[in-house]
Design an enzyme around this catalytic site. Structure first.
Site, short mmCIF file in Angstrom:
data_model
loop_
_atom_site.label_atom_id
_atom_site.label_comp_id
_atom_site.label_asym_id
_atom_site.label_seq_id
_atom_site.Cartn_x
_atom_site.Cartn_y
_atom_site.Cartn_z
N TRP A 271 37.51 50.38 42.15
CA TRP A 271 37.41 51.47 41.17
C TRP A 271 35.99 51.59 40.66
O TRP A 271 35.63 52.58 40.02
CB TRP A 271 38.40 51.26 40.02
N ASP A 272 35.16 50.59 40.94
CA ASP A 272 33.75 50.62 40.55
C ASP A 272 33.12 51.96 40.95
O ASP A 272 32.29 52.51 40.23
CB ASP A 272 32.97 49.50 41.27
N GLU A 410 41.60 41.24 34.18
CA GLU A 410 42.32 40.51 35.24
C GLU A 410 42.71 39.09 34.85
O GLU A 410 43.28 38.37 35.65
CB GLU A 410 41.45 40.51 36.51
N LYS A 521 38.85 39.64 29.88
CA LYS A 521 37.72 39.58 30.81
C LYS A 521 36.74 40.73 30.58
O LYS A 521 35.53 40.56 30.64
CB LYS A 521 38.26 39.64 32.25
N GLN A 522 37.30 41.93 30.34
CA GLN A 522 36.44 43.12 30.31
C GLN A 522 37.13 44.24 29.55
O GLN A 522 38.31 44.15 29.25
CB GLN A 522 36.14 43.55 31.74
C1 BGC Z 1 36.33 43.01 38.09
C2 BGC Z 1 36.88 44.30 38.65
C3 BGC Z 1 35.87 44.88 39.63
C4 BGC Z 1 35.52 43.87 40.70
C5 BGC Z 1 34.43 44.37 41.65
C6 BGC Z 1 36.03 42.08 39.23
O1 BGC Z 1 35.48 40.90 38.74
O2 BGC Z 1 37.26 42.42 37.21
O3 BGC Z 1 37.11 45.23 37.59
O4 BGC Z 1 36.39 46.03 40.21
O5 BGC Z 1 35.06 42.69 40.09
O6 BGC Z 1 33.24 44.62 40.97
#
Ligand code: BGC
Length: 701
Positions: A271-272, A410, A521-522
């Protein structure tokens, strides 16, 4: 500019100094190799099957076309022969050229000069150019650099072979190497040998002039100017450079998490791309945005197959995508003691379906590209809405729920009713319903699309009912969204008390305790506040920012820039600036410790969004371009162009003055004012007591 050679940082420097044009990218490694180096060239869309157990496709290794051996009196010169007098590499961001100057003093006292320049042509993305010269006072110096004849190689990739042809010319003391790539599956018709012969005929000077002009055109619609914060300025130019270098418009490939700058995440697409990188292209280069969305449209059959295999209707995009659109998330990873840890994102991180829909709709809102809507966009929106309509299940409380997912955070797996997922799913269903209504109101073409998509009467109505019935965890009393069902009952910990963010909380806390805690995490609920500002109005965004920000470890590079953007919107100016700088340091300060694997495309796209949508307050709705600037006090000026429905709008904020320069009329809303149609020309608004005045047209002198 990078001076000297630091063995410990070389691989990260190589990522920064990559040159690329969306089709091909080469890391900034020294031509003459070194053990500290991890050279790499990558071709967009060219994946091979990985050889490790459980590994999926990874970007194909392409022959190292930059390799040169400098010889002085027939002896190879390296950084270790004698002493380095001078070594610097400079990346010209404006023209996409990496140059190197190196002077080595040999034990014999002889000084050797090596200069080189390389680029991946922006004017013709199939062409690569390397030039180098070698000088040694009073001694014979030359390169070992292949023959005069083109060397043609075929690199087998899963969806067809990539051709790479090179030719090396050696005028005295110099080397000129040209490379040409061809991806037959991307409609590149001329053979690599033909492309190469054509490049050879043009010569380096002409190739460079065309390349330089193409880069200047791209910067003309993309540069972000900051006055008052040189570090922010540098980081933004670095971000824009890598974004431009990463995207291609052919529709056959997309941007991997590390672009074409390193092996990180095997070149897989997350999704980045849609949520973090694409907004830059909506505003700065719509054809690339369209190409990147066409990639998702092309892969709809695989997304349908994924949904069907899980018992759902419509389309569920893979969490990690490569060439065929099948799910390529690795099934497991190895933990510190060699144990296998299952990776569940591939089977549970379903918000990707709505993320792709969000980008599809946003592209349409930015560009008004009706042709894209008819040929690709409507189908993506309809098929993802169908997925959500079948994914939501009614429970005993009479409401609809989405169970067993992973949200952006995550650290918490198999959760029910992740607020982000449900809010985005609702948004997806509502927008798809509107699009279906829009198409049925239109003549001929729109109706044809609806019949091609087998849209049943009443289907849009049903989506609206599902959207209305979905729970979202909102508590009107506190204004808070619960991140997922049961989250508020978890152990309450403050991230800053565990370590200084950004940090990997799974390492600091251990995954068992982490799962039972509120540490995230984010950006998750805050991600929704960023993507759907109308759904989370300012007071709601503020309440959620106050709650979730202290609980976030920023264990993902995607997090800090979004915090900067949301903090700017809720008026937390100091936080906004410090998160902006945290995001800026992800690659340039190697804050995540993994910049050696390639630059972080999402963090770079996020940085652009933090500046343009966060501080600049520039966003798009169906009715207008909205501009509501909130600069941090130290930024004296912020200026950037956006392309909105064919008009180029230059937004320039300095103190309490906002100047909008348009090359064509456009509807624009300033601050909280209603949209107005501005004519081509210059318009100035002023801020008094926190409110922007209506923009007034000013005569050009
Ligand atoms: C993040 C995801 C991201 C992926 C690739 C993961 O660590 O939690 O949101 O899409 O890294 O950058």
């Amino acid at each position: 500019m990078v001076d000297g050679f630091d063995v410990l940082r070389e691989r990260e420097v190589e990522s920064w100094l990559s040159v690329g044009n969306g089709v091909i990218g080469t890391r900034g490694s020294l031509e003459d190799d070194d053990d500290a180096s991890n050279p790499g060239t990558y071709v967009a869309g060219a994946y091979v099957q990985g050889s490790d157990e459980g590994s999926g496709p990874e970007l194909a290794p392409v022959p190292d076309w930059i390799r040169l051996v400098p010889l002085v009196s027939d002896t190879a010169v390296t950084l270790l022969t004698g002493t380095v007098v001078e070594l610097h590499r400079a990346l010209d961001l404006r023209h996409g050229v990496l140059t190197r100057t190196w002077c080595q003093s040999l034990d014999s006292g002889l000084q050797v000069w090596f200069r080189s320049a390389r680029f991946a042509s922006m004017a013709d993305p199939q062409i690569l150019v390397l030039w180098a010269e070698l000088e040694a006072d009073g001694a014979e110096a030359h390169f070992v650099a292949g023959g005069e004849e083109p060397v043609l190689r075929e690199i087998p990739a899963r969806i067809g072979a990539v051709e790479l042809a090179t030719v090396t010319r050696c005028p005295p003391g110099q080397v000129v190497r040209l490379g040409a790539v061809r991806r037959p599956w991307a409609g590149e018709e001329r053979s690599a040998a033909k492309v190469l012969a054509d490049a050879d005929r043009q010569g380096v000077t002409r190739l460079f002039e065309r390349h330089r002009a193409a880069w200047e055109r791209r910067w003309g619609n993309a540069d972000v100017v900051v006055e008052g914060d040189p570090e922010a300025q540098r980081a933004l130019r670095f971000a824009v450079y890598h974004l431009i270098s990463a995207g291609e418009a052919s529709g056959t490939s997309s941007i991997g998490a590390r672009g074409l700058t390193g092996p990180g995440y095997h070149g897989h697409v997350f999704w980045d791309t849609e949520v973090f990188a694409l907004p830059f292209f909506f505003a700065a280069h719509p054809p690339t945005a369209r190409g990147l969305l066409a990639y998702r449209h092309r892969l709809l059959p695989a997304a349908r197959a994924k949904a069907a295999a899980m018992g759902y209707r419509g389309a569920l995009y893979p969490w990690e995508s490569a060439d065929t659109g099948e799910e390529v998330t690795p099934p497991f990873a190895y933990g510190p003691s060699g144990e296998r840890i299952p990776i569940l994102t591939g089977s549970q991180e379903h918000h990707i379906a709505a993320d792709v829909a969000w980008a599809t709709w946003s592209y349409w809102a930015w560009t008004g590209d009706e042709d894209f809507l008819l040929t690709c966009g409507a189908e993506i929106l309809v098929e993802t809405a169908r997925f959500w309509a079948s994914r939501a299940r009614r429970r005993r409380d009479g409401r609809l729920h989405i169970g067993k997912v992973i949200g952006p955070d995550e650290y918490h797996e198999s959760v029910d009713d992740n607020a982000f997922t449900n809010l985005l799913a609702r948004w997806n269903l509502e927008r798809a319903a509107e699009i279906v209504e829009h198409l049925s109101d239109s003549r001929g073409d729109g109706r044809e699309v609806l019949s091609r998509l087998a849209c049943q009467s009443g289907e849009a109505e049903r989506w609206r009912r599902v959207a209305a019935g979905l729970v979202d965890g909102f508590d009107p009393a506190s204004g808070l969204y619960e991140q997922f069902a049961g989250y508020f009952a978890l152990e309450d910990l403050a991230a800053a008390e565990l370590a200084e963010p950004p940090f990997a909380a799974d390492v600091v806390l251990g995954s068992r305790r982490l799962r039972r805690s509120q540490i995230i995490k984010q950006a998750d609920v805050l991600m929704a506040a960023h993507m759907l500002p109308e759904a989370l109005p300012p007071e709601v965004a503020t309440a959620n920012y106050r709650y979730y920000e202290p609980r976030t470890s920023h264990g993902s590079s995607l997090s800090p820039a979004i915090h900067a953007a949301v903090a700017a919107r809720v008026g937390a100016a100091d936080d906004a600036l410090s998160y902006f700088h945290m995001a800026a340091g992800i690659d340039l300060g190697d804050e995540m410790g993994n910049a050696a694997q390639g630059v972080h495309m999402a963090a770079l796209g996020g940085l652009w969004q933090a500046a343009v949508a966060g501080f600049g307050g520039a966003r798009v709705g169906l009715d207008a371009l909205r501009v509501d600037p909130r600069l941090p006090p130290s930024w004296r000026r912020l200026a950037f162009p956006v392309t909105f429905r064919g008009a180029r709008v230059e937004v320039d904020v300095a103190g309490n003055t906002l100047t909008l320069s348009l090359d064509a009329p456009a509807r624009v809303a300033v601050g909280s004012r209603p949209p107005v149609r501005l004519r081509a020309g210059r318009h100035v608004a002023r801020r008094r007591l926190g409110e922007w005045s209506a923009p007034k047209e000013v005569a050009l002198r």
